[in-house]
Structures are given as C-alpha cells and as structure tokens.
Scaffold this motif. Structure first.
Motif, PDB file in Angstrom:
ATOM      1  N   UNK A 128       5.705  26.252 -17.547  1.00  0.00           N
ATOM      2  CA  UNK A 128       4.901  26.703 -16.411  1.00  0.00           C
ATOM      3  C   UNK A 128       4.230  28.045 -16.693  1.00  0.00           C
ATOM      4  N   UNK A 129       4.982  28.947 -17.323  1.00  0.00           N
ATOM      5  CA  UNK A 129       4.442  30.265 -17.660  1.00  0.00           C
ATOM      6  C   UNK A 129       3.303  30.144 -18.674  1.00  0.00           C
ATOM      7  N   UNK A 130       3.521  29.292 -19.683  1.00  0.00           N
ATOM      8  CA  UNK A 130       2.478  29.133 -20.712  1.00  0.00           C
ATOM      9  C   UNK A 130       1.212  28.545 -20.088  1.00  0.00           C
ATOM     10  N   UNK A 131       1.392  27.602 -19.175  1.00  0.00           N
ATOM     11  CA  UNK A 131       0.226  27.003 -18.525  1.00  0.00           C
ATOM     12  C   UNK A 131      -0.566  28.068 -17.781  1.00  0.00           C
ATOM     13  N   UNK A 132       0.154  29.003 -17.134  1.00  0.00           N
ATOM     14  CA  UNK A 132      -0.546  30.097 -16.435  1.00  0.00           C
ATOM     15  C   UNK A 132      -1.308  30.960 -17.428  1.00  0.00           C
ATOM     16  N   UNK A 133      -0.662  31.238 -18.582  1.00  0.00           N
ATOM     17  CA  UNK A 133      -1.301  32.108 -19.576  1.00  0.00           C
ATOM     18  C   UNK A 133      -2.560  31.480 -20.139  1.00  0.00           C
ATOM     19  N   UNK A 134      -2.547  30.145 -20.286  1.00  0.00           N
ATOM     20  CA  UNK A 134      -3.712  29.457 -20.844  1.00  0.00           C
ATOM     21  C   UNK A 134      -4.950  29.778 -20.024  1.00  0.00           C
ATOM     22  N   UNK A 135      -4.739  29.914 -18.693  1.00  0.00           N
ATOM     23  CA  UNK A 135      -5.928  30.100 -17.861  1.00  0.00           C
ATOM     24  C   UNK A 135      -6.283  31.570 -17.637  1.00  0.00           C
ATOM     25  N   UNK A 136      -5.635  32.489 -18.384  1.00  0.00           N
ATOM     26  CA  UNK A 136      -6.039  33.901 -18.276  1.00  0.00           C
ATOM     27  C   UNK A 136      -7.477  34.033 -18.756  1.00  0.00           C
ATOM     28  N   UNK A 137      -8.372  34.599 -17.926  1.00  0.00           N
ATOM     29  CA  UNK A 137      -9.766  34.719 -18.363  1.00  0.00           C
ATOM     30  C   UNK A 137      -9.895  35.755 -19.482  1.00  0.00           C
ATOM     31  N   UNK A 138     -10.753  35.424 -20.448  1.00  0.00           N
ATOM     32  CA  UNK A 138     -10.884  36.286 -21.617  1.00  0.00           C
ATOM     33  C   UNK A 138     -11.394  37.674 -21.250  1.00  0.00           C
ATOM     34  N   UNK A 139     -12.214  37.750 -20.168  1.00  0.00           N
ATOM     35  CA  UNK A 139     -12.782  39.062 -19.852  1.00  0.00           C
ATOM     36  C   UNK A 139     -11.744  40.031 -19.282  1.00  0.00           C
ATOM     37  N   UNK A 140     -10.564  39.527 -18.907  1.00  0.00           N
ATOM     38  CA  UNK A 140      -9.476  40.447 -18.561  1.00  0.00           C
ATOM     39  C   UNK A 140      -8.663  40.815 -19.795  1.00  0.00           C
ATOM     40  N   UNK A 141      -8.668  39.878 -20.723  1.00  0.00           N
ATOM     41  CA  UNK A 141      -7.772  40.026 -21.866  1.00  0.00           C
ATOM     42  C   UNK A 141      -8.302  41.006 -22.909  1.00  0.00           C
ATOM     43  N   UNK A 142      -9.634  40.901 -23.226  1.00  0.00           N
ATOM     44  CA  UNK A 142     -10.080  41.645 -24.402  1.00  0.00           C
ATOM     45  C   UNK A 142     -10.076  43.169 -24.227  1.00  0.00           C
ATOM     46  N   UNK A 143     -10.349  43.713 -22.995  1.00  0.00           N
ATOM     47  CA  UNK A 143     -10.212  45.172 -22.916  1.00  0.00           C
ATOM     48  C   UNK A 143      -8.779  45.626 -23.206  1.00  0.00           C
ATOM     49  N   UNK A 144      -7.804  44.786 -22.813  1.00  0.00           N
ATOM     50  CA  UNK A 144      -6.412  45.147 -23.103  1.00  0.00           C
ATOM     51  C   UNK A 144      -6.120  45.097 -24.601  1.00  0.00           C
ATOM     52  N   UNK A 145      -6.692  44.077 -25.278  1.00  0.00           N
ATOM     53  CA  UNK A 145      -6.519  44.002 -26.734  1.00  0.00           C
ATOM     54  C   UNK A 145      -7.062  45.278 -27.366  1.00  0.00           C
ATOM     55  N   UNK A 146      -8.240  45.723 -26.887  1.00  0.00           N
ATOM     56  CA  UNK A 146      -8.844  46.944 -27.419  1.00  0.00           C
ATOM     57  C   UNK A 146      -7.949  48.152 -27.191  1.00  0.00           C
ATOM     58  N   UNK A 147      -7.339  48.229 -26.001  1.00  0.00           N
ATOM     59  CA  UNK A 147      -6.461  49.364 -25.696  1.00  0.00           C
ATOM     60  C   UNK A 147      -5.308  49.410 -26.691  1.00  0.00           C
ATOM     61  N   UNK A 148      -4.677  48.243 -26.925  1.00  0.00           N
ATOM     62  CA  UNK A 148      -3.537  48.253 -27.841  1.00  0.00           C
ATOM     63  C   UNK A 148      -3.962  48.512 -29.276  1.00  0.00           C
ATOM     64  N   UNK A 149      -5.156  48.013 -29.645  1.00  0.00           N
ATOM     65  CA  UNK A 149      -5.665  48.308 -30.987  1.00  0.00           C
ATOM     66  C   UNK A 149      -5.889  49.810 -31.153  1.00  0.00           C
ATOM     67  N   UNK A 150      -6.552  50.423 -30.161  1.00  0.00           N
ATOM     68  CA  UNK A 150      -6.911  51.843 -30.275  1.00  0.00           C
ATOM     69  C   UNK A 150      -5.660  52.715 -30.347  1.00  0.00           C
ATOM     70  N   UNK A 151      -4.695  52.463 -29.444  1.00  0.00           N
ATOM     71  CA  UNK A 151      -3.481  53.283 -29.454  1.00  0.00           C
ATOM     72  C   UNK A 151      -2.679  53.025 -30.720  1.00  0.00           C
TER      73      UNK A 151
END
Lengths: 500, 163
Positions: free
Chosen positions: A378-401
């Motif tokens: 159930x959790x994975x199914x929820x994650x599948x539908x995470x929109x990319x436009x919420x995800x990529x700024x977070x990826x950038x934050x973790x990359x930068x730090x």
C-alpha cells in the motif's frame, strides 16, 4: 570446510543490531528509489554516500548494497503496476507483469517477482561464498602487469556489454580516466590539471561527478520528457500464487537464476542484461510461449529472478578484484577508499568480517525485502503516484547538502553544477555517463600499475604480453572489441537491448 | 545549431573529444614527460590525450559519412534553471545561511516545472523541509552548515539556538 566458518562470521557480523538496522534502511530506501519516478540508483547511492562516512565500513557497505538490490524489487513493483519501469533492469517485467495486473492478477505478479528474486538472492549468496575466495586468492598472485591488463579488460567488457555506441563509450572512458588524474600526482608530487584552484589539489571527488551527471543532468532530462504515471491498479489483492502458478514458475525461476548469476559476473553485465537475456531464453523454451506479452507468469518469474541474481553477482568482481562492473559498484569502490580500505583481492583476507558481513547481509536483506515488500505494498503504491514536481526539488536539496558536506566547500557545489551541464549535453549526444565514472575510478589505479609494470621491465611495453595471464586478459579485451565492431555481432548486441 | 552533417551527434561529440584532448595535451607540455620506464607526471595523461583526439577524429569523420539521428531539442530553460538554483545555493550558503539558500534552491528549481504555482500547502512543505534539514543535518549529523550565514549573523542575538 572453511565455508561454514566464513558464513558463521558473516552471519554474526550482519545480524548485529546496528548492521541489521542499516541493512533494513538500505533495502527500504532501495525499494523506495525503485518505486519513485525519475530517481536512479547511482544518484541515490551518491546522495547517501556522504552520510555513510561516519559509519563503520561494514555498516556503510551493507547499507549501500541494500539500496542497490532493494531497487530491483522496487523497480519491478512499478513495472507491474504502472507499466513504467522504475529501473532499466525491470523494463522487461513490464511486458507480462503489467498485462497480469490488467487482468486483475497484480498480486500474483508481485508475489512471483518477490519469490523469484528471493530464491535468486539466496542461491547467489551461496555462490558468492563459494567462488569469491578462490577468485580473490588467484588475484593475489597478480603482478602490476596483470592488474593493468585486468583493468583494461574490465573497461572494455563494460563498454561492449552496455548499451549505446562503442566509440562514444570509449571516448567517455578516456575522459573519465583523465579526470581521475586531476590533482597531486602520488609519485612525483606534481600538480596536474589543478588550474591553480586550491580545491582541486586533492583531486575531484567522485561523488561530485556522480551527483552532477546522474542527479542534476537527469532532472533536466526528466523535466523535458515529463510522463504522467497512472495507476492501472488501485487495489492489490490475492497475493499468493496458486498450485497451478507454482508449477509454471519454478523452472523459469531456476533458469533465470542460473543465467543471471553468470551474466552478472561479467563487467558491464549486471541486472539489466540478465533480465533481458532471461526473458529471451524463456520465450524460446517455455511451453506457454504463445502467452508471452499477454500476461504469462513465466515472463515475470524468469527476468525477476535473473535481475536480482545479476545485481548480486556484480558484487563479485568489485569485492574480489576491485573492478567495478557498473556505476554503483564504482561508487562503492570509492566509498571503500574513503573508509581507508584498499579495494582488491586483499579485502577477503585482510577484512574477513567486512567481506563476509556484506555477502551474508545480502541474504538477510533479501529476507527483509520478502517480508517487507508484500505487506507494505500500500505504501509503495502511494509512492508511485508522488508527482515528480514535488520530488525533484527535494533531490536537489539532498544533492546540494551532500556535496557540500564532502569537504565543507561550496566549490564542490559549483563543480557539481558544471558536471550536471556537461552530463546533460553528453546525454543528448548519446554519450553515456556510466563509462566515464568507471574510467574515473580506475584512472589513478591504472596509471599506478602501468608505471610499476614498466618500471620493472625497464620501459619495455612487451612486459604486458610476456606474462601469459596478462596476455590472455589483453587478448580477450581485443577479441571483444573486434567482435563488437563486426556488423553481425553488433546487430545481435543491438537486438539484445531492444527486446520487442 | 543544427549541423548540415549526416550524423550531427557524432560531429559534436567528436569536436568535444578533440577540444578536450587537445587541451589536456597542451597542459601536459609543461609536465615532465619522463621515459616509459620512469614515467613522469606527464606521460600517462599525454598518451590518453592522444587516444582521445584519435577517437574524436574518428567520430568527426564518421559524423560526416554515416547517417545518424539529429540532436534532439535541448531543454535549455529547465537545464539553466536547475543549474542556477544549485549555483545560488552555493553562493548564498556562507553569506545568507542555510535557510535562505535552501529556500532559493527549492523555489528557483521548482519554477522549472510546468506545474509550478504559489500554493500555501507547498509553502508549508518548504518550511517543513528547511526545518528538517536544519535539525537533521546541522543539529543531528553535525555538518558544519552555517544556519544564518555572515549577512544574518546579527539575528543570532535574538535566537542563539540558530547559531
């Protein structure tokens, strides 16, 4: 027999509370990475590397390994449920897995994939335990000439077996080798290509390159080809395969495991090639071949077993010889160096707890994945539908730090931006970043071995072919290159990477 | 930027290899070469540079002979926005501190997406993310990231825990 004593050491290391916890974190993150859109394994491993520097080496490697094989599980979940594979290694699973999901058999497809992967993981842990020590012992006898030739073979094989243009892969390897030389030369103390920048005196950190090319560069590409993910299956039921299913999947799982463990050993092979090969094989030998592409359970079982086997076996050349088979293994070698461990055949004898702990942790990790994955669907199914436009700024934050924390310098952040730009341009020109990273990791080692080999032979390059072993390794590399340039073989190679 | 060659990708890649290889070769001219038996710091890179230039020439020639696919459309705008956001983080970190640098990174990079709009929920998410980073990385893992930076340092008088 030593095997049992070694496995016992492995179990006692990997089952310690800390290591078990990091193993859990690793496979959990790995599954998440496989499920989340547009986030690849190399980028994630690179992002988390700085955080592992504070851990003991065993825990760090156990966690990073868990991300790698955990992603194989997660990737297949996405393949089955949305027909958009999370990882290249599960592209093939989408063919039949997604058809099964459309027919209301998503649960069985997921369970088959988990069972196949678990079986393959168990077999491969045993295979590693049996074959890694003799391989490492053999490599201990290698002189500098043999080592240099082995690295040449490793690089050539990873070019030939990966997808994409051979010429550009070669070009990228050479660029990587050169970038690996930036900084102070260990032999003479001279500074090379530092351009008068003090931050470059210690060389470029491989994490900066990996995050730039796999993180930033990929975000730009993903934003360009934004795809919408729609879940075809909202609710997953009926997880357990029935008697009929079991009868149909056991043989494909066995064949997939066998093929995957052989292909995984080859440099550049790994998970993707294994799953493509296993699917092609099943299509030839299966009694139900007419159903393939229309929801045949065999078409899920075989490639899923194979990609997990391939992923796990690609650790063998990394742990025993210090040769990375793919970018993730290259990052793990880099992590070992930072932890103060010299990668190579010495690891098994000098760091037995580390080696056996990591090997056995792959089995415990597979157990965790089997237990964790199906109830958490159930959790994975929820994650599948995470929109990319919420995800990529977070990826950038973790990359930068993450990049900043490498040596607490903003210079590295800007360098990452540069590699992101370069990586994007290269990708547009069909030049893959993976061979460049392999070359980068091997560059300094190759120079060192070549230097030593030629110092011993007083400058005579024939030393590379005078030793029979070194000559054989170079000959295989040459044959591979010639073969792939022949039109007939080149065509087969292309076909192997675009099944259907 | 469309080239009138059969395989523009090969041509561009070839030009990059030649330029990079040429640059490296030029740089190695000032390094001691040594001999094959006693390699100086210039030996290995110079050999590699020659190989790279050769690969570049092959790619260039192939690009004019063999038909290839055109270079796809470049996503310059998202690429520039993403790069700018990360570069801003690097520039602002030591001056304006982690909180401001993170806000700049997230807002600028998010504006690259077509879905970007000012949404109170997303802003709450941003504040949460910044708080998480301060707590997890600075307070938890002890990464020496300046929370306030040199410009905002005076504020630490009011909130010493931000130092």
């Amino acid at each position: 027999m030593d095997l049992f004593a070694n496995l016992a050491l492995g179990f006692s290391t990997s089952l310690s509370f800390t290591n078990l916890a990091y193993c859990f974190v690793g496979v959990f993150l790995g599954t998440a990475v496989g499920v989340l859109p547009g986030l690849g394994v190399p980028a994630t491993v690179a992002m988390l590397l700085p955080a592992t520097f504070v851990l003991p080496p065993v825990s760090a490697l156990i966690m990073l390994a868990g991300i790698f094989y955990g992603a194989q599980y997660g990737g297949s979940t996405t393949s089955i449920l949305v027909n958009l594979p999370g990882e290249t290694s599960s592209v093939i699973t989408a063919l039949d897995g997604h058809q099964m999901a459309r027919q209301g058999k998503a649960g069985r497809a997921l369970a088959t994939s988990a069972i196949g992967s678990f079986f393959a993981g168990t077999v491969c842990t045993l295979l590693m335990a049996m074959f890694a020590p003799p391989l490492g012992a053999m490599a201990l006898e290698f002189g500098p000439a043999e080592y240099f030739s082995l690295m040449v073979l490793g690089l050539v094989a990873s070019i030939v077996l990966a997808s994409g243009s051979i010429l550009h892969a070669l070009g990228m390897v050479v660029i990587g080798l050169l970038l690996g030389l930036v900084g102070t030369d260990v032999n003479s103390g001279a500074q090379r290509f530092a351009l008068g920048i003090s931050e470059l005196i210690d060389g470029i950190n491989f994490v900066v390159i990996a995050m730039g090319m796999f993180g930033l560069g990929e975000i730009a590409a993903n934003l360009q080809n934004a795809d919408t993910r729609e879940l075809t299956v909202k609710k997953v039921t009926g997880l357990w395969p029935d008697r009929e299913d079991w009868k149909r999947i056991w043989a494909p799982i066995l064949r997939g495991t066998a093929l995957g463990s052989v292909l995984g050993l080859l440099p550049g092979g790994g998970a993707a090639l294994a799953s493509f090969g296993a699917y092609a094989l099943e299509k030839k030998v299966s009694k139900n071949r007419a159903q393939f592409g229309k929801g045949a359970i065999e078409g899920v079982a075989a490639p899923e077993a194979a990609n997990n086997a391939g992923a796990q076996m690609s650790f063998v050349p990394m742990l025993t010889l210090g040769i990375p088979a793919n970018p993730v293994m290259a990052l793990m070698i880099g992590a070992m160096v930072i932890q103060g461990i010299q990668p190579g055949p010495g690891v098994i004898t000098e760091q037995p707890a580390l080696f056996w702990g990591v090997v056995v942790s792959m089995w415990t990790g597979n157990v965790i994945l089997l237990v964790l994955n199906l109830p958490l669907i159930g959790l994975w199914v929820k994650m599948i539908s995470v929109p990319y436009h919420f995800l990529y700024p977070m990826i950038l934050v973790f990359c930068a730090i993450g990049v900043f924390s490498l040596s607490n310098a903003t210079f590295d952040v800007h360098l990452m931006v540069l590699f992101g730009l370069v990586g994007y341009v290269f990708k547009k020109l069909d030049c893959e970043p993976a061979p460049m990273l392999l070359g980068f990791i091997l560059g300094p080692m190759m120079e060192e071995y070549l230097r030593r080999a030629l110092l011993l032979s007083m400058g005579d390059p024939m030393t590379l072919v005078n030793s029979p072993l070194s000559a054989i390794l170079l000959a295989i590399a040459a044959i591979l290159l010639v073969l792939v340039l022949l039109p007939a073989f080149g065509k087969t190679r292309e076909e192997a990477f675009q099944e259907n | 930027m469309q080239l009138r060659a059969a395989g523009p990708k090969d041509v561009w890649a070839g030009l990059i290899y030649i330029a990079f290889g040429g640059g490296v070769f030029w740089a190695t001219l000032s390094y001691r070469l040594g001999t094959a038996g006693r390699m100086g710091p210039g030996y290995f890179p110079r050999v590699l540079a020659l190989i790279l230039v050769t690969i570049g020439v092959i790619s260039l020639v192939r690009g004019f002979i063999v038909r290839g696919t055109p270079v796809g459309e470049m996503a310059w705008k998202p690429l520039a926005t993403i790069s700018l956001s990360a570069a801003l983080f690097g520039l602002l970190l030591e001056r304006a501190g982690l909180m401001v640098a993170l806000a700049a990174l997230v807002l600028v990079s998010a504006s690259a997406s077509k879905e970007f709009r000012w949404d109170p929920k997303a802003l709450v998410g941003l504040v949460g993310l910044i708080a998480f980073c301060v707590l997890a990385f600075v307070k938890g893992l002890g990464v020496p990231l300046p929370i306030l930076g040199s410009w905002l340092e005076p504020l630490a008088v009011m909130a010493p825990w931000l130092r």
